[in-house]
Design an enzyme around this catalytic site. Structure first.
Site, PDB file in Angstrom:
ATOM      1  CG  LEU A 173      -2.174  -0.892   1.131  1.00 46.39           C
ATOM      2  CD1 LEU A 173      -1.808  -2.372   1.090  1.00 46.39           C
ATOM      3  CD2 LEU A 173      -3.128  -0.614   2.289  1.00 46.39           C
ATOM      4  CG  MET A 174       3.750   3.650  -3.157  1.00 46.66           C
ATOM      5  SD  MET A 174       5.178   3.788  -2.090  1.00 46.66           S
ATOM      6  CE  MET A 174       6.209   2.501  -2.770  1.00 46.66           C
ATOM      7  CE  LYS A 181      -3.760   4.889   7.441  1.00 49.69           C
ATOM      8  NZ  LYS A 181      -2.994   4.802   8.684  1.00 49.69           N
ATOM      9  N   GLY A 189       3.319   0.626   5.688  1.00 47.66           N
ATOM     10  CA  GLY A 189       4.441   1.274   6.360  1.00 47.66           C
ATOM     11  C   GLY A 189       4.085   1.745   7.755  1.00 47.66           C
ATOM     12  CD  GLN A 247       0.650   4.301  11.687  1.00 48.04           C
ATOM     13  OE1 GLN A 247       1.770   4.283  12.177  1.00 48.04           O
ATOM     14  NE2 GLN A 247       0.397   4.844  10.504  1.00 48.04           N
ATOM     15  CB  CYS A 255      15.847  13.472 -16.720  1.00 51.82           C
ATOM     16  SG  CYS A 255      14.305  12.789 -17.365  1.00 51.82           S
TER      17      CYS A 255
END
Length: 490
Positions: A193-194, A275, A297, A306, A461
């Site tokens: 889960l980013m 969440k 994370g 959390q 780039c």
């Protein structure tokens, strides 16, 4: 004896110690996996790179011109504990040949320094390792008497390490600490889960390092700018640590889900509910990909959602295994890892987004109350979000930018009206016929707005991907319309 010039470089790969203590079958499988991973990686560099596996090591031989690229890739590949760089000489049969070869290539290393010669030998020879050490050391001392401080067996400033395997001589020139961990793909697959911040990127790195093939899912709460930022850091992680395997990037539109949370959920339970819904959605994606575990994370007590109780409430929403490698880590330690692996600058410049912030959030939620709150939510909204998810292979992110919003590409700058901005991290700056500035990508967010806005700017780039991402972000999030992408004609 005539010494031929060196045309190739040899790397000796020592395996992660936990691989070496496995049973014979498991060890053989992991060595084969690492060998296959390296083959895929080096095929993209040159067909002239050879890779050979042994029971306890892997050897890579490459042309001199590819040494830097191969070294970088080896040091970022999971499963490697130590990388030794060596000069390889074949058909070496006598001590006299050894001493001349070693002196020819290592004399420059002992100038104004004390030295010692150490040898590891395997095979059948009519001399011992100590004979080589004494003969080579004595010869080098005699040949360089006025240049070196001499031999010191206990506290030498330079140790010349030699390996003699049958009639092959290896002179070890450099030693590098590897990434460690298990070969990528040897420990299954996981869905990360980013969010693109410090925590999710470090957690993803840790699972990749442990040999877990890591896919990404992103919950879009903040529009295109945030999605661009997360795709950018996910692509960076994959390129650096995981490009031996193809993985997916899934983007789920979550704005309607947030709206439904505000409609249905008491404000003290909004954060925990968000969440839970993310895990539920990720579980659906993981099922489609046949993935058994989810990755977050989260770190205990870092935010209100959390605490141990709230994490337990969150985990009730899924039947999948949820891994939290940062659970007991302190934030400074997490930031240190992000800095070490190169994701800190991405996290620091990640566009802000509006998530669900509970008023007076509960830090010790009730199981009964959570069940009641969850029943108020209209799950058809979540189903619709998952249905509208867009999934691509991560190596297609460059092409996917076209769907996000393709910035105009300029190759002809002969009219001289543009200002080129080189956004690469390296100190070198591209040379062009136009005015050229050096602003690394991680400073663009603050530095670009300070520039005169009556000029047209071209971002540059290597591959054009970062230029596209940052140009698009500045256009969408900041409203700049004087940016294009520079891609020189080949």
């Amino acid at each position: 004896m005539e010494i031929s010039p060196i045309k190739t470089q040899k790397f000796i790969i020592k395996l992660f110690p936990e691989i070496m203590i496995k049973g014979t079958s498991a060890k053989r499988q992991m060595v084969a996996r690492l060998h296959g991973n390296l083959q895929r990686l080096f095929t993209r560099i040159s067909d002239d790179i050879t890779i050979k596996k042994f029971f306890d090591k892997i050897e890579v031989v490459c042309p001199i011109e590819f040494v830097t690229e191969v070294r970088i890739k080896l040091l970022d590949t999971p499963g490697i504990e130590l990388v030794l760089e060596a000069l390889q000489f074949d058909k070496v049969n006598t001590i006299d040949e050894i001493k001349e070869i070693v002196n020819a290539h290592m004399a420059k290393e002992i100038v104004n320094k004390s030295f010692v010669v150490r040898v590891k030998r395997s095979g059948t020879h009519d001399f011992k390792s100590i004979d080589i050490e004494q003969t080579v050391g004595g010869y080098m001392l005699n040949e360089n008497r006025d240049l070196t401080k001499g031999v010191d067996l206990r506290n030498a400033e330079v140790t010349i390490n030699l390996e003699l395997i049958n009639n092959q001589l290896n002179i070890i020139t450099l030693r590098h600490k590897g990434l460690g961990g298990f070969p990528l793909g040897s420990q299954g697959e996981i869905l990360s889960l980013m969010s693109g911040g410090f925590d999710s990127t470090v957690a993803s790195y840790l699972t990749m390092k442990r040999g877990i093939k890591t896919h990404f899912v992103f919950f879009n709460l903040g529009g295109i700018a945030h999605e661009i930022g997360v795709k950018q850091v996910a692509l960076y992680l994959w390129n650096k640590f995981g490009s031996s395997h193809r993985v997916t990037f899934t983007s789920i539109p979550f704005d309607d889900v947030v709206t439904e949370i505000f409609r249905s959920t008491h404000e003290t339970y909004m954060g925990v509910t968000l969440k839970r819904l993310m895990l539920k959605a990720a579980e659906k994606i993981a099922n489609d990909l046949k993935i058994d575990a989810l990755l977050t994370g989260e770190s205990v007590a870092q935010v209100s959602s959390q605490t141990l109780r709230n994490l337990a409430l969150i985990d009730q929403s899924t039947n999948k295994l949820v891994l939290r490698p940062l659970a007991t880590m302190n934030k400074p330690d997490i930031i240190d890892i992000a800095n070490e692996i190169g994701t800190k600058r991405f996290a620091e410049t990640m566009p802000e987004y509006c998530g669900v912030i509970s008023k007076n959030p509960t830090i010790h939620g009730s199981y009964d109350r959570m069940e009641k709150e969850s029943k108020k939510f209209d799950y058809s909204v979540l189903d619709k979000a998952v249905e509208d998810a867009i999934q691509i292979n991560i190596d297609e992110i460059g092409e996917d930018i076209k769907d996000i919003g393709q910035m105009e590409i300029v190759s002809d700058i002969s009219n001289g009206k543009y200002v080129i901005i080189d956004i690469r991290q390296i100190p070198e700056c591209i040379e062009t016929s136009c005015e050229t500035l050096k602003i690394p990508f991680y400073k663009l967010k603050t530095e670009f707005e300070k520039l005169p806005q009556d000029k047209e700017y071209l971002f540059y780039c290597e591959k054009g991907i970062l230029s596209q991402l940052h140009a698009q972000y500045l256009k969408d999030a900041k409203g700049f319309d004087n940016i294009k992408v520079y891609r020189p004609e080949k």
